[in-house]
Motif scaffolding. Structure first.
Motif, mmCIF file in Angstrom:
data_model
loop_
_atom_site.group_PDB
_atom_site.id
_atom_site.type_symbol
_atom_site.label_atom_id
_atom_site.label_comp_id
_atom_site.label_asym_id
_atom_site.label_seq_id
_atom_site.Cartn_x
_atom_site.Cartn_y
_atom_site.Cartn_z
ATOM 1 N N ALA A 1 9.935 -54.775 33.927
ATOM 2 C CA ALA A 1 9.787 -54.213 32.586
ATOM 3 C C ALA A 1 10.874 -54.738 31.662
ATOM 4 O O ALA A 1 10.624 -55.085 30.506
ATOM 5 C CB ALA A 1 9.829 -52.677 32.647
ATOM 6 N N GLU B 1 12.536 -57.557 31.904
ATOM 7 C CA GLU B 1 12.338 -58.964 31.601
ATOM 8 C C GLU B 1 11.197 -59.157 30.607
ATOM 9 O O GLU B 1 11.344 -59.835 29.598
ATOM 10 C CB GLU B 1 12.046 -59.737 32.884
ATOM 11 C CG GLU B 1 12.969 -60.918 33.054
ATOM 12 C CD GLU B 1 13.142 -61.276 34.509
ATOM 13 O OE1 GLU B 1 12.299 -62.033 35.021
ATOM 14 O OE2 GLU B 1 14.112 -60.790 35.142
ATOM 15 N N GLU B 2 10.079 -58.527 30.911
ATOM 16 C CA GLU B 2 8.914 -58.671 30.047
ATOM 17 C C GLU B 2 9.214 -58.183 28.629
ATOM 18 O O GLU B 2 8.879 -58.828 27.641
ATOM 19 C CB GLU B 2 7.750 -57.861 30.631
ATOM 20 C CG GLU B 2 6.464 -57.939 29.849
ATOM 21 C CD GLU B 2 5.882 -59.347 29.787
ATOM 22 O OE1 GLU B 2 6.099 -60.106 30.746
ATOM 23 O OE2 GLU B 2 5.235 -59.670 28.771
ATOM 24 N N SER B 3 9.917 -57.057 28.556
ATOM 25 C CA SER B 3 10.107 -56.444 27.238
ATOM 26 C C SER B 3 11.219 -57.097 26.433
ATOM 27 O O SER B 3 11.414 -56.765 25.267
ATOM 28 C CB SER B 3 10.399 -54.955 27.390
ATOM 29 O OG SER B 3 11.722 -54.785 27.829
ATOM 30 N N PRO C 1 14.799 -52.573 25.288
ATOM 31 C CA PRO C 1 15.176 -53.697 26.147
ATOM 32 C C PRO C 1 16.587 -53.562 26.712
ATOM 33 O O PRO C 1 16.834 -53.894 27.873
ATOM 34 C CB PRO C 1 15.082 -54.901 25.205
ATOM 35 C CG PRO C 1 14.043 -54.505 24.226
ATOM 36 C CD PRO C 1 14.252 -53.033 24.006
ATOM 37 N N LEU D 1 16.489 -50.711 29.379
ATOM 38 C CA LEU D 1 15.799 -51.186 30.573
ATOM 39 C C LEU D 1 16.698 -52.097 31.385
ATOM 40 O O LEU D 1 16.780 -52.001 32.609
ATOM 41 C CB LEU D 1 14.523 -51.924 30.175
ATOM 42 C CG LEU D 1 13.368 -51.031 29.726
ATOM 43 C CD1 LEU D 1 12.337 -51.820 28.941
ATOM 44 C CD2 LEU D 1 12.706 -50.372 30.939
ATOM 45 N N ASN D 2 17.386 -52.983 30.687
ATOM 46 C CA ASN D 2 18.289 -53.891 31.364
ATOM 47 C C ASN D 2 19.406 -53.179 32.087
ATOM 48 O O ASN D 2 19.710 -53.477 33.241
ATOM 49 C CB ASN D 2 18.905 -54.838 30.342
ATOM 50 C CG ASN D 2 18.642 -56.253 30.731
ATOM 51 O OD1 ASN D 2 18.899 -56.642 31.848
ATOM 52 N ND2 ASN D 2 18.079 -57.008 29.805
ATOM 53 N N LYS E 1 6.263 -63.331 38.644
ATOM 54 C CA LYS E 1 6.813 -63.941 37.439
ATOM 55 C C LYS E 1 8.188 -64.562 37.679
ATOM 56 O O LYS E 1 9.115 -64.366 36.899
ATOM 57 C CB LYS E 1 6.887 -62.929 36.299
ATOM 58 C CG LYS E 1 5.533 -62.649 35.683
ATOM 59 C CD LYS E 1 5.639 -61.628 34.566
ATOM 60 C CE LYS E 1 4.272 -61.175 34.098
ATOM 61 N NZ LYS E 1 4.304 -59.854 33.451
ATOM 62 N N LEU F 1 6.734 -47.886 33.133
ATOM 63 C CA LEU F 1 7.348 -49.171 33.462
ATOM 64 C C LEU F 1 6.285 -50.213 33.786
ATOM 65 O O LEU F 1 6.392 -51.369 33.368
ATOM 66 C CB LEU F 1 8.317 -49.014 34.636
ATOM 67 C CG LEU F 1 9.587 -48.210 34.345
ATOM 68 C CD1 LEU F 1 10.404 -47.995 35.608
ATOM 69 C CD2 LEU F 1 10.436 -48.890 33.278
ATOM 70 N N ARG F 2 5.259 -49.779 34.519
ATOM 71 C CA ARG F 2 4.173 -50.718 34.820
ATOM 72 C C ARG F 2 3.541 -51.212 33.536
ATOM 73 O O ARG F 2 3.221 -52.385 33.400
ATOM 74 C CB ARG F 2 3.128 -50.045 35.708
ATOM 75 C CG ARG F 2 3.289 -50.352 37.190
ATOM 76 C CD ARG F 2 2.027 -50.003 37.957
ATOM 77 N NE ARG F 2 1.672 -48.604 37.758
ATOM 78 C CZ ARG F 2 2.163 -47.591 38.474
ATOM 79 N NH1 ARG F 2 3.030 -47.840 39.439
ATOM 80 N NH2 ARG F 2 1.801 -46.366 38.238
ATOM 81 N N LEU G 1 4.931 -51.396 30.527
ATOM 82 C CA LEU G 1 5.864 -52.286 29.838
ATOM 83 C C LEU G 1 5.936 -53.654 30.518
ATOM 84 O O LEU G 1 6.121 -54.686 29.867
ATOM 85 C CB LEU G 1 7.261 -51.661 29.795
ATOM 86 C CG LEU G 1 7.446 -50.512 28.808
ATOM 87 C CD1 LEU G 1 8.784 -49.830 29.041
ATOM 88 C CD2 LEU G 1 7.355 -51.021 27.371
ATOM 89 N N ALA G 2 5.791 -53.640 31.837
ATOM 90 C CA ALA G 2 5.897 -54.889 32.589
ATOM 91 C C ALA G 2 4.605 -55.693 32.533
ATOM 92 O O ALA G 2 4.547 -56.805 33.053
ATOM 93 C CB ALA G 2 6.260 -54.588 34.039
ATOM 94 N N GLY G 3 3.585 -55.116 31.905
ATOM 95 C CA GLY G 3 2.301 -55.801 31.847
ATOM 96 C C GLY G 3 1.625 -55.834 33.197
ATOM 97 O O GLY G 3 0.974 -56.802 33.559
#
Lengths: 150, 150
Positions: A25, A27-29, B19, B22-23, B70, B143-144, B146-148
């Motif tokens: 999440a 990384e993607e975001s 972001p 999340l990081n 990814k 989170l899923r 957001l992570a696509g």
DNA sequence: TCTTGTTAGTTACAAAATCAACTATTATTC
DNA sequence: GAATAATAGTTGATTTTGTAACTAACAAGA
């Protein structure tokens, strides 16, 4: 009792593993935003982080940034140098404790900070819009707790 | 109306920027687990990721891993080589398409996967225990998204 | 005051990530 | 079926990070 009829329950599911999910999440975001500060401003991740901290919090020492942002001091050191080279920040030796340097953004740095933080806020809004207001608030709260920021 | 009396509302708050949050959460929450696979098994992050994907999903090609996890293909390529050198995985040239290599864990690799996934599950439980069951489920869902990954 | 310890920050060297170019094989199109 | 494009995976050069050792300044105790 010892052996369940459905073994699936015992299997580890990587795609639900929190550290993995958080990473994906994160990384993607940050991809889309990364393109802005990277391609448009030629900045590295650590550099915009330092810039943001200074813009957000005002004058700080390198150590302050290390503690607040949990970035390693060598990374901060190098980011500060590059930001200074681009005339985005200035260093001021503290005369009371000559080990310390007080860091602050130059006018140019403040300008970049304003531009980038505007984009960041807009981007954050777009991300949060995928959830209800309550969900988004809960998400931030949970992330802060996981990050040890409470 | 144009200028609010409380300017704070207009200020960008880094510590609530998704972001960033999340990081920080991702980094903090993988620290402890990282010590296990790094110090105890001498593995790099990409390596355990590849190992986990193979253990979790079964036989895959390098490309499958690139897409699902990814991870950049050069990182996968190098991780696969190191895992093979440690006899954790084996490569099998696909005779139908000789560009492709089918990757799978060796017995030793499966053993390591079982050990590490046990630790991972336990660790995940500890992280999730900071929230109610419902909150944790919602977090994973968010989170899923957001992570696509939906 | 001297010597021992601590803190702020930098630098040097090793490890890892990134990017671009490469080989080998298969797919497509004329 | 030859030429061109596309795909799987690797390799090499450059950049960035991580680890340790370092300098400089201050602090504290003998």
């Amino acid at each position: 009792m010892t052996q369940k009829n459905n073994d699936k329950k015992d299997e580890f599911d990587l795609r639900n593993f929190l550290p993995f999910l958080l990473n994906q999440a994160a990384e993607e975001s940050s991809l889309e935003f990364q393109r802005v500060y990277k391609d448009r401003y030629g900045m590295l991740r650590t550099e915009w982080r330092v810039l943001f901290h200074l813009g957000n919090h005002g004058e700080m020492t390198a150590r302050d940034i290390v503690v607040r942002a949990k970035i390693h001091k060598t990374k901060v050191s190098r980011a500060v140098r590059r930001l200074q080279q681009r005339r985005y920040l200035q260093r001021l030796r503290d005369e009371n404790d000559r080990r310390v340097e007080r860091l602050s953004l130059t006018t140019a740095g403040q300008k970049v900070y304003r531009e980038l933080s505007g984009i960041a806020r807009e981007y954050d809004g777009k991300l949060a819009a995928r959830f209800t207001t309550g969900e988004a608030a809960l998400l931030r709260m949970m992330l802060r707790r996981l990050a040890g920021m409470d």
